[in-house]
Design an enzyme around this catalytic site. Sequence first.
Site, mmCIF file in Angstrom:
data_model
loop_
_atom_site.group_PDB
_atom_site.id
_atom_site.type_symbol
_atom_site.label_atom_id
_atom_site.label_comp_id
_atom_site.label_asym_id
_atom_site.label_seq_id
_atom_site.Cartn_x
_atom_site.Cartn_y
_atom_site.Cartn_z
ATOM 1 N N SER A 80 0.986 10.854 -0.393
ATOM 2 C CA SER A 80 0.565 11.153 1.093
ATOM 3 C C SER A 80 1.002 12.629 1.493
ATOM 4 O O SER A 80 2.060 12.991 0.778
ATOM 5 C CB SER A 80 1.370 10.292 2.038
ATOM 6 O OG SER A 80 1.256 10.897 3.392
ATOM 7 N N TYR B 75 8.933 6.410 5.145
ATOM 8 C CA TYR B 75 7.575 6.348 4.354
ATOM 9 C C TYR B 75 7.481 7.603 3.548
ATOM 10 O O TYR B 75 6.921 7.890 2.334
ATOM 11 C CB TYR B 75 6.475 6.234 5.487
ATOM 12 C CG TYR B 75 5.095 6.625 5.101
ATOM 13 C CD1 TYR B 75 4.461 5.735 4.510
ATOM 14 C CD2 TYR B 75 4.455 7.913 5.082
ATOM 15 C CE1 TYR B 75 3.162 5.893 3.945
ATOM 16 C CE2 TYR B 75 3.167 8.155 4.682
ATOM 17 C CZ TYR B 75 2.595 7.157 4.384
ATOM 18 O OH TYR B 75 1.219 7.301 3.819
HETATM 19 N N1 LIG Z 1 -4.835 6.789 6.050
HETATM 20 C C1 LIG Z 1 -4.269 7.632 5.858
HETATM 21 O O1 LIG Z 1 -4.556 8.842 6.722
HETATM 22 C C2 LIG Z 1 -3.509 7.896 4.653
HETATM 23 C C3 LIG Z 1 -2.753 9.563 4.569
HETATM 24 C C4 LIG Z 1 -1.773 9.531 3.407
HETATM 25 C C5 LIG Z 1 -1.782 8.372 2.530
HETATM 26 N N2 LIG Z 1 -2.114 7.285 2.844
HETATM 27 C C6 LIG Z 1 -1.969 5.862 1.946
HETATM 28 O O2 LIG Z 1 -3.067 5.548 1.613
HETATM 29 C C7 LIG Z 1 -2.910 4.120 0.923
HETATM 30 C C8 LIG Z 1 -3.751 3.249 1.738
HETATM 31 O O3 LIG Z 1 -3.737 3.529 3.005
HETATM 32 P P1 LIG Z 1 -4.615 2.805 4.214
HETATM 33 O O4 LIG Z 1 -4.736 3.745 5.529
HETATM 34 O O5 LIG Z 1 -6.022 2.559 3.510
HETATM 35 O O6 LIG Z 1 -3.646 1.646 4.614
HETATM 36 P P2 LIG Z 1 -4.085 0.409 5.442
HETATM 37 O O7 LIG Z 1 -5.470 0.388 6.248
HETATM 38 O O8 LIG Z 1 -2.930 -0.040 6.155
HETATM 39 O O9 LIG Z 1 -4.243 -0.718 4.314
HETATM 40 C C9 LIG Z 1 -2.903 -0.840 3.575
HETATM 41 C C10 LIG Z 1 -3.301 -2.110 2.413
HETATM 42 O O10 LIG Z 1 -2.096 -2.579 1.843
HETATM 43 C C11 LIG Z 1 -2.072 -3.775 1.525
HETATM 44 N N3 LIG Z 1 -0.451 -4.251 1.860
HETATM 45 C C12 LIG Z 1 0.499 -3.841 2.713
HETATM 46 N N4 LIG Z 1 1.514 -4.295 2.862
HETATM 47 C C13 LIG Z 1 1.417 -4.955 1.500
HETATM 48 C C14 LIG Z 1 2.212 -5.827 0.628
HETATM 49 N N5 LIG Z 1 3.676 -6.153 1.099
HETATM 50 N N6 LIG Z 1 1.903 -6.370 -0.393
HETATM 51 C C15 LIG Z 1 0.549 -6.398 -0.805
HETATM 52 N N7 LIG Z 1 -0.422 -5.719 -0.017
HETATM 53 C C16 LIG Z 1 0.176 -4.964 1.099
HETATM 54 C C17 LIG Z 1 -2.804 -4.337 2.918
HETATM 55 O O11 LIG Z 1 -3.368 -5.642 2.653
HETATM 56 P P3 LIG Z 1 -2.809 -6.869 3.415
HETATM 57 O O12 LIG Z 1 -2.445 -6.751 4.853
HETATM 58 O O13 LIG Z 1 -3.692 -8.064 2.985
HETATM 59 O O14 LIG Z 1 -1.291 -7.090 2.557
HETATM 60 C C18 LIG Z 1 -3.923 -3.252 3.003
HETATM 61 O O15 LIG Z 1 -5.041 -3.643 2.023
HETATM 62 C C19 LIG Z 1 -1.385 3.909 1.277
HETATM 63 O O16 LIG Z 1 -0.508 3.973 0.190
HETATM 64 C C20 LIG Z 1 -1.048 4.821 2.381
HETATM 65 O O17 LIG Z 1 0.142 5.239 2.571
HETATM 66 C C21 LIG Z 1 -3.094 6.894 3.870
#
Ligand SMILES: NC(=O)c1ccc[n+]([C@@H]2O[C@H](COP(=O)([O-])OP(=O)(O)OC[C@H]3O[C@@H](n4cnc5c(N)ncnc54)[C@H](OP(=O)(O)O)[C@@H]3O)[C@@H](O)[C@H]2O)c1
Length: 252
Positions: free
Chosen positions: A149, A163
């Site tokens: 990130s 985080y």
């Molecule tokens: N969106 C952004 O702007 C952004 C920016 C920088 C980095 N990121 C990174 O990109 C990645 C995806 O982000 P996103 O925004 O798509 O996140 P999101 O919409 O919050 O989705 C997170 C995913 O992780 C799964 N998850 C969460 N806790 C878990 C656990 N304990 N065990 C297994 N699965 C788990 C969730 O599925 P369940 O609820 O079914 O478990 C969900 O599919 C993350 O690593 C995030 O830190 C995102």
Amino acid sequence: MASSTNTGRRIMLLTGASRGIGHATVKRFSAAGWRVITASRHPFPENCPWEMGPEDHLQVDLANPDDTLRAVEETKRRLEAEGGVLHALVNNAGISPKGPGGRRLNALETSFEDWRHVFQVNFFAPIMLARGLRDELTRARGAVVNVTSIAGSRVHPFAGAAYATSKAALAALTREMAADFGPLGVRVNAISPGEIDTSILSPGTEKLVREQIPMHRLGTPDEVAKAIYFLVTDASSYVNGAELHINGGQHV
Ligand SMILES: NC(=O)c1ccc[n+]([C@@H]2O[C@H](COP(=O)([O-])OP(=O)(O)OC[C@H]3O[C@@H](n4cnc5c(N)ncnc54)[C@H](OP(=O)(O)O)[C@@H]3O)[C@@H](O)[C@H]2O)c1
């Protein structure tokens, strides 16, 4: 031990596919003919938007080390029928806990219990999966992509200290893994998203987008999925240990 040979279809294990970036990633790879085994806490959805069966979903809580090791064994078992090969591991699942009212949790007030929980999901689970599936990745001369990130390299107004430090550690781990998995023929890289249009975003992001992102817009989950596709496929065959920033120029 592998019991039969791979049919030629490439196979990926993708954590956190139920929403956001992971969801876009499974769609992109499925469309390109990959078998994608998804892993998250929720069960396989009945009205799954992409073509796959429950045999391609693993219900696992990556916050729980024992459950993560169970998921490794279960993945190995499912891969046996395909020659015990895994072409890609994408460590995408991540959590970014907030305080009451969505407040940022800083280094002074984050409880150590919460800090450890974040590290288990965002940092330890990726290396537990990669180590556990090392033989399968090696057989396929596969690739690992860790999702870090922008918050891992600078203090972010919304992402908390646990985080941010877990993502900084994951970026460092990517370098270590690239050095250690490289001799096995397995490439390890990271993608570092900025502000991507998903549910992880906080209120107030619009202002940040206006003032700090030269492209003046959020990224889309598919724009991140495209970068993951690049890092997993032959187009990046000599890229190892890189962290690719996908943020519209937010860090320039
Ligand atoms: N969106 C952004 O702007 C952004 C920016 C920088 C980095 N990121 C990174 O990109 C990645 C995806 O982000 P996103 O925004 O798509 O996140 P999101 O919409 O919050 O989705 C997170 C995913 O992780 C799964 N998850 C969460 N806790 C878990 C656990 N304990 N065990 C297994 N699965 C788990 C969730 O599925 P369940 O609820 O079914 O478990 C969900 O599919 C993350 O690593 C995030 O830190 C995102």
